[in-house]
Design an enzyme around this catalytic site. Structure first.
Site, PDB file in Angstrom:
ATOM      1  CD  GLU A   1      43.946  42.683  45.801  1.00 65.32           C
ATOM      2  OE1 GLU A   1      43.773  43.820  46.233  1.00 65.32           O
ATOM      3  OE2 GLU A   1      44.377  41.751  46.518  1.00 65.32           O
ATOM      4  CB  VAL A   2      47.418  40.864  38.466  1.00 64.04           C
ATOM      5  CG1 VAL A   2      48.813  40.696  37.878  1.00 64.04           C
ATOM      6  CG2 VAL A   2      46.484  39.815  37.875  1.00 64.04           C
TER       7      VAL A   2
END
Ligand code: 3HC
Length: 708
Positions: A461-462
């Protein structure tokens, strides 16, 4: 522009496949027609004595059948015809009176390998881009252009099943060892070697390949009917255990392999196209094909801004614990990037480097990299207890203790030590915006949330905060992909996406435990639903302390709705932390999980209750997750239902054949999901109150994902 061009020299034609306007070569209906025309012309041309099949694309030989065509199929008969057409085209190659040599560089997958298998000699380049395999079952179909019949005949039953039933792709060197290809060469001499091979075939005739199966056991199992019967039975059992019966494709492939070997190729081909017709139209394949296209679309994601990623040549990793070492090792192994690993004390640096190196050693042992490559990669890693070497860092990923002050301090030091780097924090619970407060260059700060163990978990997840620069987001996305991850951009909200939707699901498992529901009943219900592990086993894996901490953060952020059941606190009081200290909901013997621990009921102070139905367990757990997914989607935690579903599949192991939680809502129908939630709300209270986004979608009879 034609897809095939021919170049004839000294009686040998090189037939080069280069599909115009497409990044990869694939077998479409149009390509089939063109191929047949070009191939017939070569057969008819008296000046041509042999044919070499090559690709004009830089990194692909042939990526298989055109998966997009599958999505346009409307009836099983159409699908069956598609497979039959491919089989016929490929059979003509096999039957060619002029020898055909496949010169393979780049991906040679599915129908591409099936075509190569019909050639009379196969040469592959020894290059990382050259991968050979039959990934069909991963798309919910089976090799249906002759591969289920030809591969077992070429490399033996067991080796072929190993590839076909798992949808495996092998590097060229392994393919050579298995006998899938006949020669392995450097890319520079591929065509010359192919020409020489063609000359040899013309001179000496086609090779007779001895059947595979070594040693008495191999001979028995691969080459005798009673031996093979044992292999079929075991393979079937293995498939059912692995898939829980949710995936029909591997069983269909097994049927085609068996028919081809026991009743002859014709029956094998018939089984292939018949089963392909059924499977390509089936619900499972539709979902898996969607996942393929979602994965490819995510490979191009730049965060939506059009910003270009910056190059990352040097990566700094701060914190050498399990996560930090995992990030460093995976980055070196996958992206071959120079890594500087930092921790406050040298002994910790040394143990971090050792753990990171272990990942590389594992790859060497599994022959995924050569000894030379291993040495080169090991040399890319260095460590420090200061900030030496960080000056050149383009990206710094921090994986220190989960505490806001500690993280802020590391950020301040990193800003000084790595003056032009983007700073990514690997946190699962702390808002990125809070960490970035007071930063000198807040635009360069974002979150990169990896999952544990980093080398094996496919999701990243960014998380940009409100002030993150678009090029920093694009860089994190691109670098995450270089690390081999499927990457989604998520909003800076507590729990981000994965832990957000996991939280009420794990809480519900806690409520069930607190009611006295047996551990094994909970876990079995969810693995039967299709999760790879049940929620209670998952808690043990994650660590009960970590789970309790995350649960507390979610409770603080979202209030009563996400109040955890008291079971984790009780377990922690009793000194149980899960697998890591060998004491959790399960017993561990010699590091191995050994059944639910009967002492847990005493610790929790519950009376084991009579069995509650698997359906009830599934409903409570699943609907808790579906509702949260709808709520978080409505809040904009993910940008699209596609990202949400991919995050659940790759981050939690949400059953791929169900397409993801938002897709599940669409399959069930939002109004039906609402009805069930309201029923659960009546019994269990506000934690099941339907999400506003779900109510809204239900009211307009809408969907989260597109149709199809
Ligand atoms: N059909 C349709 N499109 C394909 C494709 C295929 N078989 N293989 C790749 N593509 C497309 C991708 O969708 C993407 O399209 P886009 O640029 O429009 O988004 C483009 O080609 C580039 O693909 P990637 O971004 O994935 O490029 P990579 O270099 O990262 O990977 C690859 C290349 C290894 C070939 C990867 O794309 C891949 O694994 N492709 C699928 C291979 C596969 O599953 N083949 C089996 C097909 S089924 C079959 O053959 C049935 C037969 O038995 C009858």
């Amino acid at each position: 522009m034609p897809a095939f061009t021919t170049d004839v020299r000294d009686g040998i034609a090189v037939l080069t496949f280069d599909l115009p306007g497409e990044p990869v070569n694939k077998l479409t209906a149009g390509v089939k027609a063109e191929f047949e025309q070009a191939f017939s012309a070569l057969l008819a041309d008296p000046s041509v004595r042999a044919v070499i099949l090559a690709s004009g694309k830089p990194d692909t030989f042939i990526a298989g059948a055109d998966i997009e065509e599958f999505t346009r199929l409307e009836t099983p008969a159409q699908a069956e015809a598609l497979s039959r057409g491919g089989q016929e085209m490929i059979a003509r190659v096999e039957a060619s009176p002029k020898p055909v040599v496949a010169a393979i560089h780049g991906a040679c997958l599915g129908g591409g390998l099936e075509l190569a298998l019909a050639c009379h000699w196969r040469i592959a380049t020894d290059h990382p881009k050259t991968q050979l395999g039959l990934p069909e079952v991963q798309l919910g179909i089976l090799p249906a252009a002759g591969g289920s019949v030809r591969l077992p005949r070429l490399i033996g039953l067991r080796a072929a099943l190993d590839i076909i039933l798992a949808g495996k792709t092998e590097r060229a060197a392994k393919a050579f060892r298995l006998g899938i290809v006949d020669e392995l060469v450097h890319p520079a001499i591929l065509l010359d070697t192919a020409r020489r091979a063609a000359g040899r075939l013309l001179r000496d005739g086609r090779p007779s390949r001895p059947p595979r199966g070594t040693g008495p056991a191999g001979w028995f199992l691969d080459r005798t009917p009673p031996g093979r019967r044992i292999v079929y039975a075991q393979a079937r059992k293995g498939v059912l255990a692995r898939t829980g019966g949710h995936y029909p494709a591997p069983l269909a492939a097994l049927e085609a392999v068996e028919a081809g070997l026991e009743q002859g190729p014709r029956r094998g081909f018939e089984t292939e196209h018949r089963r392909f017709g059924e499977l390509a139209m089936g619900a499972v394949s539709r979902e898996l094909v969607r996942i393929f296209f979602a994965t490819t679309a995510l490979k191009k994601d730049d965060g939506g801004s059009g910003a270009r990623p910056l190059p990352v040549g040097v990566l700094g990793v701060v914190g050498t614990g399990f996560m930090g070492a995992g990030i460093a090792g995976t980055a070196v192994a996958q992206a071959a990037v120079e890594v500087r690993l930092r921790d406050a004390a040298l002994d910790r640096v040394a143990s971090g480097l050792k753990a990171a190196r272990k990942l590389l050693d594992g790859r060497l042992e599994r022959r995924r990299i050569t000894r030379q490559e291993h040495q080169r990669l090991v040399a890319l890693m260095g460590g420090t207890a200061g900030w030496e070497g960080f000056r050149r860092a383009d990206l710094v990923i921090e994986a220190v203790f989960e505490d806001l002050d500690v993280k802020r301090k590391v950020l301040a030091e990193a800003e000084a030590g790595a003056p032009h780097a983007i700073f990514a924090t690997n946190t699962s619970t702390i808002p990125i915006g809070r960490i970035a407060e007071g930063a000198g260059r807040p635009g360069r700060v974002l979150g990169m949330h990896f999952f544990s163990p980093v080398d094996r978990m496919p999701l990243l997840e960014v998380i940009p905060h409100a002030g993150t620069d678009p090029d920093a987001v694009a860089t994190a996305l691109a670098f995450g992909r270089r690390m081999g991850k499927t990457v989604i951009v998520v909003a800076d909200r507590p729990g981000f996406w994965v832990n957000r939707i996991l939280s009420p699901y794990l809480n519900e498992a806690g409520h069930l435990l607190a009611e006295g529901t047996p551990i094994e009943a909970i876990d079995a219900a969810m693995t039967r639903f299709g999760f790879p592990v049940g929620p209670v086993a998952l808690l043990d894996e994650v660590g009960l302390d970590v789970g309790a901490k995350a649960g507390g953060v979610m409770h603080a952020a979202f209030g009563d709705r996400l109040r955890p059941a008291p079971v984790l606190a009780r377990m922690l009081e009793a000194g149980r932390q899960g697998r890591k200290n060998g004491k959790g909901f399960y017993r561990y013997e010699g590091g191995k999980k050994a059944g639910p621990d009967p002492a847990v009921a005493g610790i929790l102070g519950v009376q084991p209750r009579a069995a509650i139905s698997a359906e009830t367990i599934q409903q409570r757990l699943l609907y808790a997750m579906l509702n949260e997914a709808a709520m978080a989607m409505g809040e904009g935690v993910v940008r699209s239902a596609r990202d949400g579903d991919m995050g659940a599949i790759f981050g939690i192991g949400y059953p791929p054949f169900r397409g993801g939680p938002l897709r599940t809502i669409d399959h069930l129908g939002a109004t039906r999901v609402l009805d069930v939630l309201r029923g659960l709300e009546n019994v269990y209270g506000a934690r099941f109150t339907p999400a506003p986004a779900l109510v809204e979608v239900g009211m307009r009879n809408g969907r989260f994902t597109d149709e199809g």
